[in-house]
Design a protein around this motif. Structure first.
Motif, PDB file in Angstrom:
ATOM      1  N   CYS A  28     -77.046  12.600 -49.224  1.00  0.00           N
ATOM      2  CA  CYS A  28     -77.209  12.638 -50.684  1.00  0.00           C
ATOM      3  C   CYS A  28     -78.251  13.653 -51.131  1.00  0.00           C
ATOM      4  O   CYS A  28     -79.228  13.910 -50.439  1.00  0.00           O
ATOM      5  N   LYS A  32     -80.236  11.707 -56.284  1.00  0.00           N
ATOM      6  CA  LYS A  32     -78.804  11.703 -56.641  1.00  0.00           C
ATOM      7  C   LYS A  32     -78.492  12.711 -57.757  1.00  0.00           C
ATOM      8  O   LYS A  32     -77.540  12.557 -58.516  1.00  0.00           O
ATOM      9  N   HIS A  34     -77.206  16.082 -59.559  1.00  0.00           N
ATOM     10  CA  HIS A  34     -76.002  16.895 -59.384  1.00  0.00           C
ATOM     11  C   HIS A  34     -76.415  18.341 -59.089  1.00  0.00           C
ATOM     12  O   HIS A  34     -76.314  19.220 -59.937  1.00  0.00           O
ATOM     13  N   LEU A  39     -67.380  19.044 -60.583  1.00  0.00           N
ATOM     14  CA  LEU A  39     -65.958  18.872 -60.293  1.00  0.00           C
ATOM     15  C   LEU A  39     -65.156  19.350 -61.489  1.00  0.00           C
ATOM     16  O   LEU A  39     -65.549  19.135 -62.632  1.00  0.00           O
ATOM     17  N   LEU A  45     -64.544  21.155 -56.143  1.00  0.00           N
ATOM     18  CA  LEU A  45     -65.937  21.395 -56.512  1.00  0.00           C
ATOM     19  C   LEU A  45     -66.104  22.843 -56.907  1.00  0.00           C
ATOM     20  O   LEU A  45     -65.696  23.753 -56.176  1.00  0.00           O
ATOM     21  N   MET A  76     -69.548  16.968 -52.837  1.00  0.00           N
ATOM     22  CA  MET A  76     -69.440  16.456 -54.197  1.00  0.00           C
ATOM     23  C   MET A  76     -70.669  16.940 -54.977  1.00  0.00           C
ATOM     24  O   MET A  76     -71.574  17.531 -54.400  1.00  0.00           O
ATOM     25  N   ASN A  78     -73.324  15.470 -56.042  1.00  0.00           N
ATOM     26  CA  ASN A  78     -74.630  14.938 -55.649  1.00  0.00           C
ATOM     27  C   ASN A  78     -74.676  14.366 -54.234  1.00  0.00           C
ATOM     28  O   ASN A  78     -75.641  13.708 -53.874  1.00  0.00           O
ATOM     29  N   ASN A 150     -62.107  11.421 -52.303  1.00  0.00           N
ATOM     30  CA  ASN A 150     -63.347  11.226 -53.038  1.00  0.00           C
ATOM     31  C   ASN A 150     -63.352  11.907 -54.406  1.00  0.00           C
ATOM     32  O   ASN A 150     -63.755  11.276 -55.392  1.00  0.00           O
ATOM     33  N   PRO A 151     -62.914  13.168 -54.537  1.00  0.00           N
ATOM     34  CA  PRO A 151     -62.939  13.800 -55.856  1.00  0.00           C
ATOM     35  C   PRO A 151     -62.077  13.052 -56.892  1.00  0.00           C
ATOM     36  O   PRO A 151     -62.463  12.967 -58.063  1.00  0.00           O
ATOM     37  N   ARG A 153     -61.668   9.936 -57.177  1.00  0.00           N
ATOM     38  CA  ARG A 153     -62.339   8.706 -57.574  1.00  0.00           C
ATOM     39  C   ARG A 153     -63.608   8.976 -58.381  1.00  0.00           C
ATOM     40  O   ARG A 153     -64.245   8.066 -58.868  1.00  0.00           O
ATOM     41  N   TRP A 154     -63.996  10.227 -58.509  1.00  0.00           N
ATOM     42  CA  TRP A 154     -65.276  10.586 -59.120  1.00  0.00           C
ATOM     43  C   TRP A 154     -65.300  10.243 -60.586  1.00  0.00           C
ATOM     44  O   TRP A 154     -64.614  10.400 -61.438  1.00  0.00           O
TER      45      TRP A 154
END
Length: 154
Positions: A28, A32, A34, A39, A45, A76, A78, A150-151, A153-154
């Protein structure tokens, strides 16, 4: 002078993290934040300058550690996820790979910031990292899917 209290390790007690195998990692950004980019609907990204460094240094891990390869990864805004593969027992420890990666990223980013006359934060990384020892093919496929999805679900 009072001794500094020991931090509790989040590693699996008694496990040798230099054993060949697959390791799912999450690393991370500091606080956290950015820091690595944004995105967009067009691409997973759109990396910032630091994000470009992170992507470059992530891809370079096997160059620095010939007994290590990357299976799947995603950066991602962060954090990043990756599956690190140690291909030979006791050639290198997972923490050595992660520490070296984080150090190289920060050093290059710091150099860029200084060259641009910008203030330099103490770090771009959260302390430590999260890991999971992948124990079978089913877990491996699950982590690959999680990382690649993952992207969305962002």
């Amino acid at each position: 002078m009072e001794p500094t209290p020991q931090r509790r390790s989040i590693r699996y007690n008694g496990y040798d993290y230099s054993m060949a195998g697959y390791y799912a990692l999450t690393i991370c950004a500091r606080d956290k934040a950015h820091l690595f980019g944004v995105l967009t609907p067009e691409e997973p990204l759109q990396p910032s300058a630091l994000g470009q460094l992170v992507l470059s240094e992530l891809a370079a891990i096997p160059t620095h550690f010939p007994t290590v390869r990357l299976d799947t990864w995603m950066v991602m805004p962060n954090h990043l996820h990756c599956i690190l593969v140690l291909t030979r027992n006791q050639a290198v420890h997972v923490s050595t790979v992660v520490g070296s990666f984080k150090s190289r990223c920060y050093a290059k980013w710091r150099k860029q910031l200084l060259a641009d006359g910008q203030p330099v934060p103490a770090s771009c990384w959260q302390r430590d990292y999260y890991e999971h020892i992948i124990r079978n093919a089913s877990e491996l496929e699950g982590y690959r899917k999680y990382i690649l999805d993952n992207p969305s679900r962002w």
